[in-house]
Motif scaffolding. Structure first.
Motif, mmCIF file in Angstrom:
data_model
loop_
_atom_site.group_PDB
_atom_site.id
_atom_site.type_symbol
_atom_site.label_atom_id
_atom_site.label_comp_id
_atom_site.label_asym_id
_atom_site.label_seq_id
_atom_site.Cartn_x
_atom_site.Cartn_y
_atom_site.Cartn_z
ATOM 1 N N MET A 199 0.825 -1.217 0.000
ATOM 2 C CA MET A 199 0.000 0.000 0.000
ATOM 3 C C MET A 199 0.854 1.260 0.000
ATOM 4 O O MET A 199 0.468 2.283 -0.549
ATOM 5 C CB MET A 199 -0.924 0.012 1.233
ATOM 6 C CG MET A 199 -2.080 -0.944 1.101
ATOM 7 S SD MET A 199 -3.278 -0.717 2.426
ATOM 8 C CE MET A 199 -2.589 -1.743 3.710
ATOM 9 N N HIS B 72 3.538 3.465 -3.289
ATOM 10 C CA HIS B 72 3.365 4.633 -4.166
ATOM 11 C C HIS B 72 3.358 5.956 -3.416
ATOM 12 O O HIS B 72 3.037 6.994 -3.977
ATOM 13 C CB HIS B 72 2.077 4.489 -4.966
ATOM 14 C CG HIS B 72 2.107 3.296 -5.861
ATOM 15 N ND1 HIS B 72 2.668 3.334 -7.108
ATOM 16 C CD2 HIS B 72 1.697 2.024 -5.653
ATOM 17 C CE1 HIS B 72 2.593 2.123 -7.647
ATOM 18 N NE2 HIS B 72 2.008 1.309 -6.776
ATOM 19 N N PHE C 164 -4.779 1.933 -5.730
ATOM 20 C CA PHE C 164 -4.044 2.702 -4.720
ATOM 21 C C PHE C 164 -4.653 4.083 -4.549
ATOM 22 O O PHE C 164 -5.055 4.704 -5.515
ATOM 23 C CB PHE C 164 -2.597 2.911 -5.166
ATOM 24 C CG PHE C 164 -1.823 1.649 -5.202
ATOM 25 C CD1 PHE C 164 -1.331 1.106 -4.025
ATOM 26 C CD2 PHE C 164 -1.569 1.010 -6.402
ATOM 27 C CE1 PHE C 164 -0.596 -0.060 -4.058
ATOM 28 C CE2 PHE C 164 -0.841 -0.155 -6.440
ATOM 29 C CZ PHE C 164 -0.361 -0.699 -5.272
ATOM 30 N N ALA D 196 -3.062 5.700 3.506
ATOM 31 C CA ALA D 196 -3.281 5.254 2.137
ATOM 32 C C ALA D 196 -4.251 4.074 2.137
ATOM 33 O O ALA D 196 -4.458 3.420 3.165
ATOM 34 C CB ALA D 196 -1.954 4.835 1.506
ATOM 35 N N ALA E 147 -5.654 0.582 -0.507
ATOM 36 C CA ALA E 147 -5.465 -0.201 -1.739
ATOM 37 C C ALA E 147 -6.316 -1.455 -1.578
ATOM 38 O O ALA E 147 -6.767 -1.756 -0.461
ATOM 39 C CB ALA E 147 -3.997 -0.590 -1.919
#
Ligand code: ADP
Ligand code: MG
Length: 344
Positions: free
Chosen positions: A69, A72, A98, A106, A108
């Motif tokens: 996750m 990025h 994502f 974050a 995902a």
């Protein structure tokens, strides 16, 4: 102009990039400085110190998902998680959809199931915080560790404790700033209160504002500007660039800082050395003093010559000599600023 150019050159040579004369003037008159925590007061190189799987998740599975996750995101915490997975040779789970949630974490999805990773605040926003998990978070916060929580739609899958130490010299830099008469030193952070307080104690900062989203940091800066007028914001640009833009003076950490930070900032500390801040304040004050001296020198000589002329003592050549002399005096006085070592 000679004084300003000399002062800017000395700044650059001392590791401080000042983007214009007006910012030097602002540096001389600051009443308050706000500091971002992660990357500014701390070294910005956090490391994972503990991984705890919960609800049937193993350490490996948790880390594999967390790192996937974070792959990025360029947040320092994200980098710490990814590095930890790499060091342990853990294969990342393949994920898609994502999404980065600035100042929160974050998300995902793995095989169609959505997972998330983020702060205590984000955990509470999702209303998935249980007594046990909150207890574990506060134990780690008391040690100065930041907890990142990993979960899915139904609950928490585990927590990762991250440690980021206070920057060397941060405390001394803040002391010198206080000695220069800047009395309001504030920490702004998106991290939880407990962790923020530990770093605040280590750096001797007076006021802590924690659990702030990027937009809350802007709001805090606005109130600081309303009460203290001349306010600087020092940050690394990760979730704090808008706040830096809103302050009277935006100061970026040049080495760990993001490109946005250096772009929006008025001043960049090229070596991330906080001791450059008190240096900058002294240097800026000395520059203003030299400029005032120069105006004084120039005006005194002019007034003197007007009087001599009225009394009939002045000759044309003496007047030309005095005028050139005054210019040279002012230039040499300005050039004294070229050497910034006196401001340490
Ligand atoms: P700071 O103000 O201290 O620089 P940020 O505003 O960047 O902190 O982030 C606030 C909090 O949000 C962090 O302490 C962390 O818990 C969480 N967070 C932000 N981004 C991420 C991410 N990519 N992964 C995990 N947690 C994150
Ligand atoms: Mg930051």
């Amino acid at each position: 102009p000679v004084s300003i150019v000399a002062a800017l050159a000395a700044s650059a040579r001392n590791g401080v990039l000042v983007k214009g004369g007006v910012y030097l003037e602002a540096s001389a008159n600051l009443n308050a400085i706000a500091f971002d925590k992660t990357g500014t007061l701390t070294a910005g190189r956090p490391t994972v110190v503990d991984i705890t799987g919960l609800n049937g998740y193993s350490e490996e599975d948790l880390l594999a998902r967390a790192a996937a996750m974070e792959a990025h995101s360029d947040h320092p915490i994200a980098r710490a998680v990814v590095d930890c997975a790499q060091n342990r040779f853990i294969r990342l789970r393949s994920a898609d959809d994502f999404q980065i949630l600035p100042g929160r974490g974050a998300t995902a999805s793995f095989d169609g199931v959505q997972f998330w990773i983020g702060s205590q605040r984000y955990l509470e926003e999702r209303e998935l915080g249980t007594e046990t998990v909150l207890q574990m978070i506060s134990e780690r916060a008391n040690l100065g560790q930041t907890t990142v929580v990993v979960g899915d739609e139904n609950g928490v899958c585990g927590i990762i404790a991250i440690e980021d130490t206070a920057r060397d010299g941060a405390k001394d830099a803040l002391r010198s700033l206080r000695k220069s008469g800047i009395r309001h030193l504030v920490m702004l952070t998106g991290d939880n209160k407990g962790t923020a307080q530990v770093i605040a104690d280590q750096t001797e900062i007076d006021v802590v504002r924690a659990e702030l989203l990027p937009e809350d940091k802007v709001a805090v800066i606005e109130t600081l500007v309303a009460t203290h007028e001349k306010v600087a914001m020092v940050g690394d640009g990760v979730n704090d660039a808008p706040a830096m833009g809103r302050a009277t003076l935006g100061i970026a950490m040049g080495a760990v800082g993001s490109d946005v930070a250096i772009e929006t900032a008025d001043i960049a500390l090229m070596t991330d050395d906080l001791s450059r801040l008190p240096w900058l304040v002294n240097h800026a004050r000395r520059t203003l003093m030299v400029i005032r001296q120069n105006i004084g020198i120039a005006l005194t000589i002019k007034v003197l010559f007007v009087l001599l002329t009225i009394m009939g003592y002045a000759s044309l050549w003496a007047a030309i000599g005095a005028d050139m002399g005054a210019s040279l005096l002012v230039i040499f006085n300005g050039l004294l600023l070229m050497d910034g070592s006196e401001d340490d």
